[in-house]
Design a protein around this motif. Structure first.
Motif, PDB file in Angstrom:
ATOM      1  N   LYS A 200      -0.728  -6.099  -6.817  1.00  0.00           N
ATOM      2  CA  LYS A 200      -0.551  -5.325  -7.896  1.00  0.00           C
ATOM      3  C   LYS A 200      -1.991  -4.702  -8.674  1.00  0.00           C
ATOM      4  O   LYS A 200      -1.916  -3.784  -9.154  1.00  0.00           O
ATOM      5  CB  LYS A 200       0.502  -5.636  -8.904  1.00  0.00           C
ATOM      6  CG  LYS A 200       1.670  -6.234  -8.474  1.00  0.00           C
ATOM      7  CD  LYS A 200       2.692  -6.826  -9.484  1.00  0.00           C
ATOM      8  CE  LYS A 200       3.930  -7.049  -9.211  1.00  0.00           C
ATOM      9  NZ  LYS A 200       4.756  -7.676 -10.159  1.00  0.00           N
TER      10      LYS A 200
ATOM     11  N   ARG B 135       4.712   0.151  -2.683  1.00  0.00           N
ATOM     12  CA  ARG B 135       4.613  -0.186  -3.776  1.00  0.00           C
ATOM     13  C   ARG B 135       5.546  -1.216  -4.236  1.00  0.00           C
ATOM     14  O   ARG B 135       6.126  -1.240  -5.570  1.00  0.00           O
ATOM     15  CB  ARG B 135       4.453   0.732  -5.007  1.00  0.00           C
ATOM     16  CG  ARG B 135       3.221   1.756  -4.788  1.00  0.00           C
ATOM     17  CD  ARG B 135       1.931   1.157  -4.437  1.00  0.00           C
ATOM     18  NE  ARG B 135       0.753   2.060  -4.203  1.00  0.00           N
ATOM     19  CZ  ARG B 135      -0.575   1.900  -4.416  1.00  0.00           C
ATOM     20  NH1 ARG B 135      -0.934   0.526  -4.524  1.00  0.00           N
ATOM     21  NH2 ARG B 135      -1.245   2.618  -4.108  1.00  0.00           N
TER      22      ARG B 135
ATOM     23  N   CYS C 255      -4.256  -3.044  -2.207  1.00  0.00           N
ATOM     24  CA  CYS C 255      -3.683  -1.984  -2.893  1.00  0.00           C
ATOM     25  C   CYS C 255      -4.350  -0.888  -2.684  1.00  0.00           C
ATOM     26  O   CYS C 255      -3.887   0.345  -2.744  1.00  0.00           O
ATOM     27  CB  CYS C 255      -3.842  -2.164  -4.453  1.00  0.00           C
ATOM     28  SG  CYS C 255      -2.753  -3.721  -5.040  1.00  0.00           S
TER      29      CYS C 255
ATOM     30  N   ARG D  21       0.949  -1.186  -0.094  1.00  0.00           N
ATOM     31  CA  ARG D  21       0.032   0.164   0.030  1.00  0.00           C
ATOM     32  C   ARG D  21       0.785   1.273   0.089  1.00  0.00           C
ATOM     33  O   ARG D  21       0.398   2.359  -0.829  1.00  0.00           O
ATOM     34  CB  ARG D  21      -0.853  -0.040   1.263  1.00  0.00           C
ATOM     35  CG  ARG D  21      -1.829   1.151   1.149  1.00  0.00           C
ATOM     36  CD  ARG D  21      -2.950   1.218   0.131  1.00  0.00           C
ATOM     37  NE  ARG D  21      -3.811   2.483   0.277  1.00  0.00           N
ATOM     38  CZ  ARG D  21      -3.572   3.189  -0.277  1.00  0.00           C
ATOM     39  NH1 ARG D  21      -2.435   3.587  -1.359  1.00  0.00           N
ATOM     40  NH2 ARG D  21      -4.151   4.624  -0.456  1.00  0.00           N
TER      41      ARG D  21
END
Length: 269
Positions: free
Chosen positions: A210, A62, A217, A59
């Motif tokens: 992803k 990345r 995410c 989060r």
């Protein structure tokens, strides 16, 4: 033998824990001479106390989430971080094997708070002892059984004041439920016991870490069991529960996050 681009050698997904004793020290446990149910429960509970569930790398940073045992070990044991199910349950399974347990991974779907059939996107653990299979989890990201639950239709496990229930569902699925603080029985997850290969979790990990539709995410999650409750971060809200009562439930600013992580979860970024 290697993933596309040579990112990870598949053999590395099946490696042994680099230093099992250092891992045991991380969760404040000692090595015992025999793999017993009592020892298994001790390990599961200790892991939940000392290793947080967290998706900080996904989060906030990345980052790629490698699933080889050495990388997870470095993150969890050497850097005193946590992780999510594809990391924590993978590393814990490797530790159990090192300690003499017959442990394997299993596929799960999280059914808690869902009124639809969710994707299979969770990695659990099956341990077999004396002809009985047990379900274990140290990477659920929410309320987890503080020990091993027998995979037997109608099985009931009471541990540390918490109640969990196991039901045989439509083949090949099993359903685990729990009693909430208000006394209601809620479904937690479904799983099947067929041993699953470590490579099978690569595409799930790719999606969860992803894909823009993945909850990991979109939202920050950090949580950990405490001896008398739990602490958690979800988005910009911090919650602390003690003895079944919520003692903190507040929003926080970005400048507070590092202090919360260090104070309540033992994470120093």
């Amino acid at each position: 033998r290697a993933a596309e681009g040579g990112i990870v050698m598949y053999e590395a997904l099946y490696a042994s824990v680099p230093d099992a004793d250092a891992y045991l020290e991380r969760i404040h446990c000692k090595r015992r001479t025999a793999p017993t149910r009592e020892y298994l429960d001790e390990l599961v509970y200790a892991h939940q106390l000392y290793v947080p569930f967290e998706n900080l790398d996904i989060r906030l940073f990345r980052k790629e989430i490698p699933l080889d045992i050495e990388s997870i070990y470095e993150k969890v044991v050497e850097k005193h971080r946590g992780g999510y199910c594809f990391e924590l349950n993978a590393l814990f399974t490797a530790l159990l094997k090192d300690l003499g347990f017959h442990a394997s991974s299993c596929m799960c779907r999280i059914t808690r708070n869902k009124n639809y059939v969710p994707l299979v996107l969770h990695r659990g653990i099956i341990v077999e002892m004396d002809g009985v299979k047990y379900f274990c989890d140290v990477g659920y990201g929410g309320p987890m059984p503080p020990g091993a639950v027998p995979v037997q239709d109608g099985a009931v496990m009471e541990s540390r004041g918490e109640w969990y229930y196991m039901y045989k569902d439509e083949v090949p699925w099993w359903t685990m439920k729990r009693r909430t603080g208000s006394g209601e029985i809620e479904s937690m997850l479904q799983f099947y016991t067929m041993p699953q290969e470590a490579v099978d979790y690569i595409p799930m990990n790719e999606y969860c870490s992803k894909n823009e539709n993945s909850v990991f995410c979109r939202t920050l999650y950090v949580n950990k069991r405490t001896e008398n409750g739990s602490v958690s971060v979800m988005g910009n809200k911090f919650t602390e529960v003690r003895d079944g009562k919520t003692v903190q439930d507040r929003e926080f600013g970005e400048e507070e996050l590092e202090e919360l992580l260090e104070r309540y979860f033992g994470i120093c970024l």
